[in-house]
Design an enzyme around this catalytic site. Structure first.
Site, PDB file in Angstrom:
ATOM      1  N   CYS A   2      63.677  72.425   6.031  1.00  0.00           N
ATOM      2  CA  CYS A   2      64.207  71.457   6.976  1.00  0.00           C
ATOM      3  C   CYS A   2      63.566  71.781   8.310  1.00  0.00           C
ATOM      4  O   CYS A   2      62.929  72.814   8.468  1.00  0.00           O
ATOM      5  CB  CYS A   2      65.717  71.592   7.095  1.00  0.00           C
ATOM      6  SG  CYS A   2      66.554  71.470   5.508  1.00  0.00           S
ATOM      7  N   ARG A  27      58.748  68.348   7.608  1.00  0.00           N
ATOM      8  CA  ARG A  27      59.427  69.442   6.912  1.00  0.00           C
ATOM      9  C   ARG A  27      60.569  68.952   6.021  1.00  0.00           C
ATOM     10  O   ARG A  27      61.148  69.730   5.272  1.00  0.00           O
ATOM     11  CB  ARG A  27      59.981  70.437   7.931  1.00  0.00           C
ATOM     12  CG  ARG A  27      58.932  71.031   8.829  1.00  0.00           C
ATOM     13  CD  ARG A  27      59.555  72.010   9.794  1.00  0.00           C
ATOM     14  NE  ARG A  27      60.197  73.090   9.071  1.00  0.00           N
ATOM     15  CZ  ARG A  27      59.581  74.184   8.672  1.00  0.00           C
ATOM     16  NH1 ARG A  27      58.318  74.358   8.940  1.00  0.00           N
ATOM     17  NH2 ARG A  27      60.241  75.119   8.022  1.00  0.00           N
ATOM     18  N   TRP A  74      65.777  68.400   4.248  1.00  0.00           N
ATOM     19  CA  TRP A  74      65.285  68.248   2.875  1.00  0.00           C
ATOM     20  C   TRP A  74      66.382  68.862   2.021  1.00  0.00           C
ATOM     21  O   TRP A  74      66.599  70.074   2.048  1.00  0.00           O
ATOM     22  CB  TRP A  74      63.969  69.000   2.702  1.00  0.00           C
ATOM     23  CG  TRP A  74      63.316  68.796   1.378  1.00  0.00           C
ATOM     24  CD1 TRP A  74      62.490  67.773   1.022  1.00  0.00           C
ATOM     25  CD2 TRP A  74      63.410  69.643   0.230  1.00  0.00           C
ATOM     26  NE1 TRP A  74      62.074  67.929  -0.280  1.00  0.00           N
ATOM     27  CE2 TRP A  74      62.616  69.062  -0.790  1.00  0.00           C
ATOM     28  CE3 TRP A  74      64.085  70.835  -0.046  1.00  0.00           C
ATOM     29  CZ2 TRP A  74      62.478  69.630  -2.060  1.00  0.00           C
ATOM     30  CZ3 TRP A  74      63.956  71.403  -1.308  1.00  0.00           C
ATOM     31  CH2 TRP A  74      63.158  70.804  -2.294  1.00  0.00           C
ATOM     32  N   ASN A 100      68.200  75.863   8.441  1.00  0.00           N
ATOM     33  CA  ASN A 100      67.107  75.621   7.497  1.00  0.00           C
ATOM     34  C   ASN A 100      67.086  76.797   6.534  1.00  0.00           C
ATOM     35  O   ASN A 100      66.860  77.932   6.948  1.00  0.00           O
ATOM     36  CB  ASN A 100      65.772  75.554   8.276  1.00  0.00           C
ATOM     37  CG  ASN A 100      64.558  75.577   7.367  1.00  0.00           C
ATOM     38  OD1 ASN A 100      64.636  75.168   6.217  1.00  0.00           O
ATOM     39  ND2 ASN A 100      63.445  76.050   7.882  1.00  0.00           N
ATOM     40  N   GLY A 101      67.359  76.539   5.269  1.00  0.00           N
ATOM     41  CA  GLY A 101      67.360  77.626   4.284  1.00  0.00           C
ATOM     42  C   GLY A 101      68.451  77.420   3.257  1.00  0.00           C
ATOM     43  O   GLY A 101      68.959  76.307   3.093  1.00  0.00           O
ATOM     44  N   GLU A 487      42.760  68.783  -7.736  1.00  0.00           N
ATOM     45  CA  GLU A 487      43.218  68.415  -6.398  1.00  0.00           C
ATOM     46  C   GLU A 487      43.236  66.887  -6.222  1.00  0.00           C
ATOM     47  O   GLU A 487      44.156  66.330  -5.641  1.00  0.00           O
ATOM     48  CB  GLU A 487      42.305  69.101  -5.360  1.00  0.00           C
ATOM     49  CG  GLU A 487      42.551  68.731  -3.910  1.00  0.00           C
ATOM     50  CD  GLU A 487      43.941  69.051  -3.395  1.00  0.00           C
ATOM     51  OE1 GLU A 487      44.726  69.713  -4.090  1.00  0.00           O
ATOM     52  OE2 GLU A 487      44.255  68.594  -2.290  1.00  0.00           O
ATOM     53  N   LYS A 491      46.558  64.748  -5.289  1.00  0.00           N
ATOM     54  CA  LYS A 491      46.636  63.848  -4.119  1.00  0.00           C
ATOM     55  C   LYS A 491      47.159  62.479  -4.541  1.00  0.00           C
ATOM     56  O   LYS A 491      47.988  61.888  -3.871  1.00  0.00           O
ATOM     57  CB  LYS A 491      45.268  63.665  -3.452  1.00  0.00           C
ATOM     58  CG  LYS A 491      44.717  64.807  -2.647  1.00  0.00           C
ATOM     59  CD  LYS A 491      45.399  65.063  -1.325  1.00  0.00           C
ATOM     60  CE  LYS A 491      46.556  66.002  -1.490  1.00  0.00           C
ATOM     61  NZ  LYS A 491      46.304  67.404  -1.415  1.00  0.00           N
ATOM     62  N   GLU A 494      50.990  62.648  -5.591  1.00  0.00           N
ATOM     63  CA  GLU A 494      52.015  62.928  -4.593  1.00  0.00           C
ATOM     64  C   GLU A 494      52.190  61.812  -3.570  1.00  0.00           C
ATOM     65  O   GLU A 494      53.277  61.641  -3.053  1.00  0.00           O
ATOM     66  CB  GLU A 494      51.785  64.278  -3.906  1.00  0.00           C
ATOM     67  CG  GLU A 494      50.563  64.347  -3.056  1.00  0.00           C
ATOM     68  CD  GLU A 494      50.351  65.731  -2.444  1.00  0.00           C
ATOM     69  OE1 GLU A 494      51.324  66.439  -2.212  1.00  0.00           O
ATOM     70  OE2 GLU A 494      49.186  66.071  -2.186  1.00  0.00           O
ATOM     71  N   HIS A 510      39.496  67.909 -26.428  1.00  0.00           N
ATOM     72  CA  HIS A 510      40.531  68.702 -27.105  1.00  0.00           C
ATOM     73  C   HIS A 510      41.915  68.054 -26.950  1.00  0.00           C
ATOM     74  O   HIS A 510      42.923  68.724 -27.117  1.00  0.00           O
ATOM     75  CB  HIS A 510      40.534  70.130 -26.555  1.00  0.00           C
ATOM     76  CG  HIS A 510      39.242  70.839 -26.799  1.00  0.00           C
ATOM     77  ND1 HIS A 510      38.865  71.286 -28.048  1.00  0.00           N
ATOM     78  CD2 HIS A 510      38.207  71.117 -25.969  1.00  0.00           C
ATOM     79  CE1 HIS A 510      37.656  71.839 -27.971  1.00  0.00           C
ATOM     80  NE2 HIS A 510      37.232  71.743 -26.716  1.00  0.00           N
ATOM     81  N   LYS A 609      56.644  69.409   3.816  1.00  0.00           N
ATOM     82  CA  LYS A 609      55.381  70.087   4.128  1.00  0.00           C
ATOM     83  C   LYS A 609      55.478  71.591   3.936  1.00  0.00           C
ATOM     84  O   LYS A 609      54.531  72.229   3.530  1.00  0.00           O
ATOM     85  CB  LYS A 609      55.026  69.764   5.581  1.00  0.00           C
ATOM     86  CG  LYS A 609      53.692  70.287   6.027  1.00  0.00           C
ATOM     87  CD  LYS A 609      52.581  69.420   5.499  1.00  0.00           C
ATOM     88  CE  LYS A 609      51.211  69.949   5.846  1.00  0.00           C
ATOM     89  NZ  LYS A 609      50.227  69.490   4.867  1.00  0.00           N
TER      90      LYS A 609
END
Ligand code: F6R
Length: 614
Positions: A2, A27, A74, A100-101, A487, A491, A494, A510, A609
């Site tokens: 957060c 965040r 968040w 935050n936590g 990557e 991208k 997300e 395979h 983030k």
């Protein structure tokens, strides 16, 4: 995960806290809230949604006060709704907290408080913490700072908190364990934030709390830090920050992500500036120079990271093994820390993290240090927890990355890791002088080549238009470009919410080849250097199953053009440097697809983030 902001001073706190929250929205952005205190009464407003919603809602109430705290969330405990949003009051209504936590043992504390008559409005661990602080104040007869300290010694978990007490209008108490917390020190005013971006326009002076430290931020007094466990006094190190306002604003771009994609030529140059001295034939990196024996004599290098940083670690594995001939293992930090790994004092652990705050990466570092390994951090955020916890390190100097999807962090991480690999290769005698010189001069051309790769933007946009409604995509690459395929897929997933998978091109037969039909777009990295003929064979296999082929090729390529539905060219470079270029069109592609699908590019759903929870 957060963002927290606080202000105490002589200005109106509302605009400072709101703007600060907007800068920290990367965040977390499930819900937001603010509490303002004018010395008599507290105005508290919170809402599900974004800081913009909070701003609108707060206009309806009287907003004033020169003390304010705010939070953008968040969600961990409790669904994102108005009630679970921060700040939270204590039962008396005198104490207010932002956090935050995670407080892991909150359930048992909550039960004990309920037994003592406390009631709870929300489902959050944070409301439990503020009531525990209140209970300590009452039962021990202590002031706010002491009560916070005693309460924190009873909780298990992670926190960056800011608390104020109606009875103490000139102070805010802050504390940190595992989540970041910076105090901006102005003239007769203080700012509190998860990073320096909310206060950089007011002051360049900042104190970063260490884990298990707390401070009473009191007007008219200097900051005094205390260790939460034993009450020892710690002396604050006031840093002068280099960040400027321009770096954290969009600068005419529609989104931070696009701005950050376009910043890559400059960011890569900033990464090697002062380190890569091609004319003198040297690479200068203090963190490596001072510890060169550790690297050269290492049994192996273990790289730990998460997400995009893990992909940069995979690219580094190729570079370190190929150039410096040092064995490398690349680990997801979250797996590494929990699987009782074999680590010795002959190992070097490189932790890669843009934010420098990722909880799993931080825990992996601590584990490796306990077992005697030498820990080297590659971080972007200066003064971050991972940077501080490492034995030595190198910053990427990418500048603030605000878009949640990492772009310039990836290419600058690869740049730093390439410099390290080249330096070690030279030191170990793996390179002739001329080969070393060839790499240095080629690396210096990369910013201009990235600039050229960015010119494919319009073409990439037309490709995006064709595939924007796909539901699945495959990304293939080999060697150095296998991590780029991973990557590229990440991208797309997300920010556009399209399912995408990255594979080593040869692995397709395979299993994944079964997915290929005329609906399936396959993005293939097929540069001239690096298993070109083999990738061309893979392209043929896709074509014969009618898959749609979008190829990233070296400029001038004719062979793949014959086979592919679309080709996007990048300039030629050394094989080990191709990831710095091949990744550019894939970043642009996911950006354009996300915009076309009306997705929130900079703040994709469910993400944040800085992942400071496991
Ligand atoms: C993807 C992304 C994440 C991060 C990951 C690690 O675009 O941003 O996958 O790479 O959460 O974050 P850091 O590098 O801050 O440790």
């Amino acid at each position: 995960m957060c963002g927290i902001v606080g202000y105490i001073g002589h200005r109106d706190a509302f605009p400072i806290v709101i703007k600060g929250l907007q800068r920290l929205e990367y965040r977390g952005y499930d819900s937001a809230g603010i509490a303002l205190f004018d010395g008599n009464s507290i105005n508290l407003s919170k809402t599900k949604g974004k800081v913009e919603d909070l701003k609108k809602k707060s206009k309806e109430i009287s907003v004033a006060g020169t003390l304010g705290i705010g939070h953008t969330r968040w969600a961990t405990h409790g669904v994102p709704n108005d009630v679970n949003s921060h700040p939270h009051y204590s039962n008396s209504g005198d104490l207010v907290i932002i956090h935050n936590g995670i407080i892991e043992n909150y359930e048992s504390i909550k039960q004990a408080l309920i037994n003592r008559g406390y009631t709870f409005k929300s489902d959050t661990d944070t409301e439990v913490l503020i009531n525990l602080i209140e209970e300590v104040q009452k039962t021990e007869g202590v002031k706010l700072g002491k009560a916070v300290q005693i309460a924190l010694n009873q909780v298990v978990g992670a926190y960056a908190i800011a608390v104020f007490d109606k009875k103490k209008p000139d102070e805010i108490v802050v504390a940190k364990l595992g989540s970041p917390l910076a105090i901006g020190v102005g003239e007769d005013e203080f700012f509190i934030a998860s990073d320096a971006s909310p206060f950089i326009e007011f002051t360049n002076n900042a104190v970063y709390l260490e884990d298990e430290e707390m401070a009473i931020v009191r007007l008219g007094k200097e900051i005094k830090l205390r260790k939460i466990k034993n009450d020892a006094v710690a002396y604050p190190n006031i840093l002068e920050l280099q960040m400027n306002l321009e770096e954290i604003e969009k600068g005419g771009y529609d989104h931070f992500m696009l701005k950050e994609i376009y910043e890559q030529p400059r960011a890569i140059m900033d990464t090697y500036r002062g380190r890569l001295l091609a004319d003198q034939g040297i690479i200068r990196m203090a963190g490596i120079d001072q510890n060169i024996e550790k690297f050269v004599n290492a049994n192996r290098i273990i790289i730990v990271a998460c997400g995009t940083s893990w992909h940069a670690g995979l690219v580094a594995e190729y570079i370190f093994e190929d150039l410096a001939r040092i064995p490398v293992e690349v680990e997801y930090a979250s797996e590494f820390r929990y699987r009782n790994p074999v680590i010795t004092d002959k190992d070097v652990l490189i932790a890669i993290s843009q934010s420098g705050e990722t909880a799993d990466t931080l825990a992996a570092i601590k584990l490796a240090k306990e077992k005697g390994a030498f820990v080297f951090g590659v971080c972007n955020v200066v003064g971050s927890s991972i940077a501080r916890e490492s034995d030595a390190g190198a910053y990427t100097h990418a500048g603030p990355e605000i878009g949640v999807a990492s772009t310039k962090a990836f290419t600058t991480q690869i740049t730093v890791l390439t410099l390290i690999a080249l330096k070690l290769a030279k030191e170990k005698g793996e390179f002739s002088g001329s080969k070393f010189h060839e790499y240095l001069t080629e690396l210096e051309t990369i910013p201009a080549k990235v600039e050229k790769a960015l010119k494919s933007n319009d073409l990439v946009e037309t490709v995006a238009e064709v595939y924007k409604d796909s539901t699945n995509c495959l990304y293939l690459g080999r060697g150095y470009n296998f991590p780029v395929a991973l990557e590229g897929a990440l991208k797309l997933k997300e920010i556009s919410y399209i399912h995408a998978e990255g594979y080593p091109a040869a692995e397709m037969k395979h299993g994944p080849i079964a997915l290929i039909d005329e609906q399936m777009p396959v993005f293939v990295i097929a540069t001239k250097k690096g298993h070109y003929e083999k990738v061309v064979s893979n392209i043929q296999e896709i074509k014969s199953r009618k898959g749609k082929i979008i190829a990233i090729v070296t400029e001038g390529d004719e062979q793949v053009k014959e086979l592919a539905d679309h080709v996007i060219e990048i300039p030629e470079t050394l094989e080990s440097l191709t990831p710095l270029l091949t990744t550019i069109p894939l970043q642009l592609l996911s950006y354009h697809i996300a915009v076309m699908r009306n997705c929130n590019v900079d703040q994709p759903r469910n993400l944040a983030k800085s992942v400071t929870v496991e």
